[in-house]
Design a protein around this motif. Structure first.
Motif, short mmCIF file in Angstrom:
data_model
loop_
_atom_site.label_atom_id
_atom_site.label_comp_id
_atom_site.label_asym_id
_atom_site.label_seq_id
_atom_site.Cartn_x
_atom_site.Cartn_y
_atom_site.Cartn_z
N VAL A 114 1.05 -23.35 -2.04
CA VAL A 114 1.37 -23.37 -0.62
C VAL A 114 0.10 -23.59 0.21
N ALA A 118 -0.13 -26.90 2.47
CA ALA A 118 -0.16 -26.73 3.92
C ALA A 118 -1.48 -27.22 4.52
N VAL A 175 5.65 -24.12 3.03
CA VAL A 175 4.85 -25.27 3.49
C VAL A 175 5.39 -25.80 4.80
N TRP A 179 2.28 -25.32 7.99
CA TRP A 179 1.28 -26.37 8.18
C TRP A 179 0.87 -26.54 9.63
#
Length: 312
Positions: A114, A118, A175, A179
């Motif tokens: 992750v 991200a 994600v 982000w």
């Protein structure tokens, strides 16, 4: 003379005037060797790396240290920590140490995946938005703002509830919701670098856009990208545990989050079985603390103001 001044300067050596030819403009990126040396000699970074190395080693050696299926029920239920079971057993007879070791494999893997995903999306969106500007900046900024304005926890719950349970679903959900914050921070840093002379020189020489973004701008953002990555990893580990604690993950798998879910579901606190709930929670806290220590070290190594304050 500044680094970007093309005018040579004259100096006198042994009575003879010489001309010093200036070196080509530099972009100001942090020297790789200096950064690595700083990390390897910084106490906070060494502490964080040592803790992460221990957890990574335990995760890799889980099949050796705790062979078999950690979810299998056993005859010795609700036992306190002892020589035969160092961290005790659950109400179903499962060994808590085995659950913690095997759970670290899933939690650390999901957290780092992750974090990397991200951060990559944040770098891509943030740098592209700052470099191209105009319509591209408006569209990407609007998309980023939409994800920032949506409350994170409700969005996590809704996505996790409608998607099939599993580690891949947890990664996708985290994600998608993680982000935007990194993209906003990286865009701000990229905007300040977009107007630098070394970027303008690359544009004049005909460099391609992707090369300027990832070979000129991105290396100068190494410290903030590193900090963003560490923050996203902490977010990934904690958010996965939170989702699974709420029962929105794959409760049939073994992770620190599912360990907490089953401990709470079986009433570990009500029955006084603190040893069932404590190890996974402490593991999450210790790993997050180690990552935060590395993050602080990166800030002190790359920030001249912090280095000056530390020397003072």
């Amino acid at each position: 003379m500044s680094l970007t001044d093309p005018t040579p300067t004259a100096s006198t050596t042994a009575g003879n005037p010489t001309v010093q030819v200036p070196e080509p403009p530099v972009s100001g990126r942090l020297a790789h060797g200096g950064f690595v040396h700083g990390i390897l000699t910084h106490k906070k970074a060494l502490f964080g790396l040592a803790v992460l190395a221990v957890f990574a080693l335990l995760a890799l050696l889980a099949p050796v240290l705790a062979p078999g299926n950690p979810s299998d029920f056993g005859p010795e239920a609700s036992m306190a920590p002892s020589a035969s079971h160092l961290l005790g057993t659950t109400s179903k007879g499962q060994d808590v140490l085995a659950l913690t070791l095997w759970g670290s494999r899933s939690s650390l893997t999901v957290g780092f995946i992750v974090g990397l995903a991200a951060t990559f999306i944040g770098c891509l969106v943030g740098i592209a938005s700052a470099y191209f500007g105009k319509a591209m900046d408006e569209v990407l900024s609007l998309l980023t703002n939409i994800f920032l304005l949506i409350p994170g926890l409700p969005l996590l719950v809704v996505l996790a509830a409608f998607l099939p349970p599993g580690p891949a679903t947890v990664v996708v959900v985290l994600v998608i919701t993680g982000w935007a914050g990194s993209a906003r921070v990286l865009r701000s840093q990229a905007l300040s670098l977009r107007s630098k002379d070394f970027v303008a020189a690359s544009v004049v020489t005909g460099e391609r856009a992707w090369r300027i973004m990832f070979r000129e701008i991105l290396p100068n953002m190494a410290s903030i990208v590193m900090s963003t990555l560490l923050g996203c990893v902490i977010y990934g580990i904690g958010a996965q545990a939170g989702l699974e604690f709420l029962g929105l993950g794959d409760t049939g798998s073994v992770s620190w989050g599912t360990n907490l879910y089953w401990a709470n579901n079986d009433g570990a606190l009500m029955t006084g079985e603190w040893w069932v709930l404590l190890p996974s929670g402490v593991a999450i806290a210790v790993v997050a603390f180690a990552l935060a220590m590395i993050n602080y070290a990166v800030d002190e190594i790359t920030n001249p103001r912090l280095r000056a304050e530390k020397r003072g």
